[in-house]
Design a protein around this motif. Structure first.
Motif, PDB file in Angstrom:
ATOM      1  N   ALA A  23       0.831  -1.090  -0.050  1.00 22.30           N
ATOM      2  CA  ALA A  23       0.007   0.027  -0.078  1.00 22.30           C
ATOM      3  C   ALA A  23       0.903   1.423  -0.022  1.00 22.30           C
ATOM      4  O   ALA A  23       0.382   2.411  -0.512  1.00 22.30           O
ATOM      5  CB  ALA A  23      -0.898  -0.178   1.185  1.00 22.30           C
ATOM      6  N   TYR A  26       1.095   3.824  -2.865  1.00 24.78           N
ATOM      7  CA  TYR A  26      -0.195   4.782  -3.260  1.00 24.78           C
ATOM      8  C   TYR A  26       0.564   5.971  -2.976  1.00 24.78           C
ATOM      9  O   TYR A  26       0.129   7.059  -3.735  1.00 24.78           O
ATOM     10  CB  TYR A  26      -1.236   4.433  -2.282  1.00 24.78           C
ATOM     11  CG  TYR A  26      -2.282   3.594  -2.836  1.00 24.78           C
ATOM     12  CD1 TYR A  26      -3.254   3.735  -3.854  1.00 24.78           C
ATOM     13  CD2 TYR A  26      -2.255   2.206  -2.309  1.00 24.78           C
ATOM     14  CE1 TYR A  26      -4.173   3.245  -4.467  1.00 24.78           C
ATOM     15  CE2 TYR A  26      -3.336   1.341  -2.793  1.00 24.78           C
ATOM     16  CZ  TYR A  26      -4.291   1.708  -4.046  1.00 24.78           C
ATOM     17  OH  TYR A  26      -5.160   0.930  -4.309  1.00 24.78           O
ATOM     18  N   LYS A  29       4.000   8.639  -6.134  1.00 24.44           N
ATOM     19  CA  LYS A  29       3.206   8.635  -7.812  1.00 24.44           C
ATOM     20  C   LYS A  29       4.227   8.718  -8.735  1.00 24.44           C
ATOM     21  O   LYS A  29       4.230   7.691  -9.604  1.00 24.44           O
ATOM     22  CB  LYS A  29       2.451   9.870  -7.659  1.00 24.44           C
ATOM     23  CG  LYS A  29       1.248   9.821  -6.672  1.00 24.44           C
ATOM     24  CD  LYS A  29       0.394   8.773  -6.853  1.00 24.44           C
ATOM     25  CE  LYS A  29      -0.859   8.862  -5.718  1.00 24.44           C
ATOM     26  NZ  LYS A  29      -1.706   7.723  -6.027  1.00 24.44           N
ATOM     27  N   PRO A 158      -0.669   0.600  -7.852  1.00 23.92           N
ATOM     28  CA  PRO A 158      -0.605   0.392  -6.439  1.00 23.92           C
ATOM     29  C   PRO A 158      -1.751  -0.672  -6.303  1.00 23.92           C
ATOM     30  O   PRO A 158      -1.431  -1.314  -5.050  1.00 23.92           O
ATOM     31  CB  PRO A 158      -1.070   1.803  -6.055  1.00 23.92           C
ATOM     32  CG  PRO A 158      -0.530   2.842  -7.162  1.00 23.92           C
ATOM     33  CD  PRO A 158      -0.677   2.004  -8.161  1.00 23.92           C
TER      34      PRO A 158
END
Length: 240
Positions: A23, A26, A29, A158
């Motif tokens: 996670a 995320y 970017k 992601p």
């Protein structure tokens, strides 16, 4: 501790630990090559440290030096075979995705004996099982992050990173179930599995992660990251 509860706890440990690592992508970017190189270096250092100072010492203590070394060789050979199958089978030509897949396999191998430890701990006492579960959750986060990082570089989203890292954590629950059901399982079997897991992690970390960290960015950031990762792993092993 009931069999079902131990399995649920073991599954949550693997899913949460590795899933949180996935996670984390995320929040990154468009990271630079320098950032990814340093991140992979830190993850590689953490994994090397945990294997060298936590996983393998337990294998030596439980099963003896010879049995643990046999396990290390088996783990390294198994992952090298997976490596060849992936390369020859054309699963992917993206080296980063291949690395993530291999690391996921290694983590899955690692998580099964960790689950055994959780299940066996709960067979002794709830407090022992809970403390082992907490430590393993903390250990699993950098492993999930290490798996997700090359996948992210290779273009995996992601969301898929979370799915893949969660899947890699499932064997923890299976291992916990086996540990509870067998109860008095042979210590040599547990030690052998720890050795196999250590060998698999060493193969992927030394053969794939570290070279890739150096190739992504030619500066010294990956080396500094590895040193920081090793220090972090020592602190985790020492105080947790």
């Amino acid at each position: 501790m009931s069999t079902l509860n131990a399995m649920i706890i073991g599954s949550l440990v693997g899913v949460i630990g590795t899933g949180l690592g996935g996670a984390a992508t995320y929040f990154f970017k468009n990271p630079s090559k320098k950032f990814f190189s340093g991140l992979m270096g830190i993850a590689a250092g953490l994994m090397l440290s945990i294997v060298a100072f936590d996983l393998l010492p337990h294998a030596f203590e439980i099963a003896g030096l010879s049995m643990a070394i046999i396990g290390i060789l088996i783990g390294a050979i198994l992952v090298s075979l997976f490596d060849m199958l992936i390369a020859e089978g054309g699963i992917t030509k993206n080296t980063y995705i291949k690395e993530g897949i291999l690391l996921g396999i290694a983590i899955a191998l690692h998580n099964f004996p960790e689950g055994l430890a959780i299940g066996s701990g709960f067979m002794v006492s709830n407090s022992l099982g809970a403390s082992i579960a907490l430590v393993i959750t903390l250990h699993d986060f950098p492993e999930g992050l290490a798996m997700a990082t090359p996948l992210s570089i290779g273009g995996v989203s992601p969301f898929k990173n979370v799915v893949y890292t969660v899947l890699a954590g499932i064997p923890t629950g299976i291992g916990a179930l086996v540990g509870v059901l067998t109860g008095g399982i042979s210590p040599y079997f547990i030690g052998l599995n720890l050795g196999i897991a250590g060998g698999a992690m060493l193969y992927v970390t030394c053969g794939d992660m570290i070279p890739q960290a150096r190739n992504i960015y030619k500066g010294e950031i990956s080396i500094l990251g590895m040193i920081l990762g090793i220090i972090g792993g020592i602190i985790i092993t020492k105080y947790l």
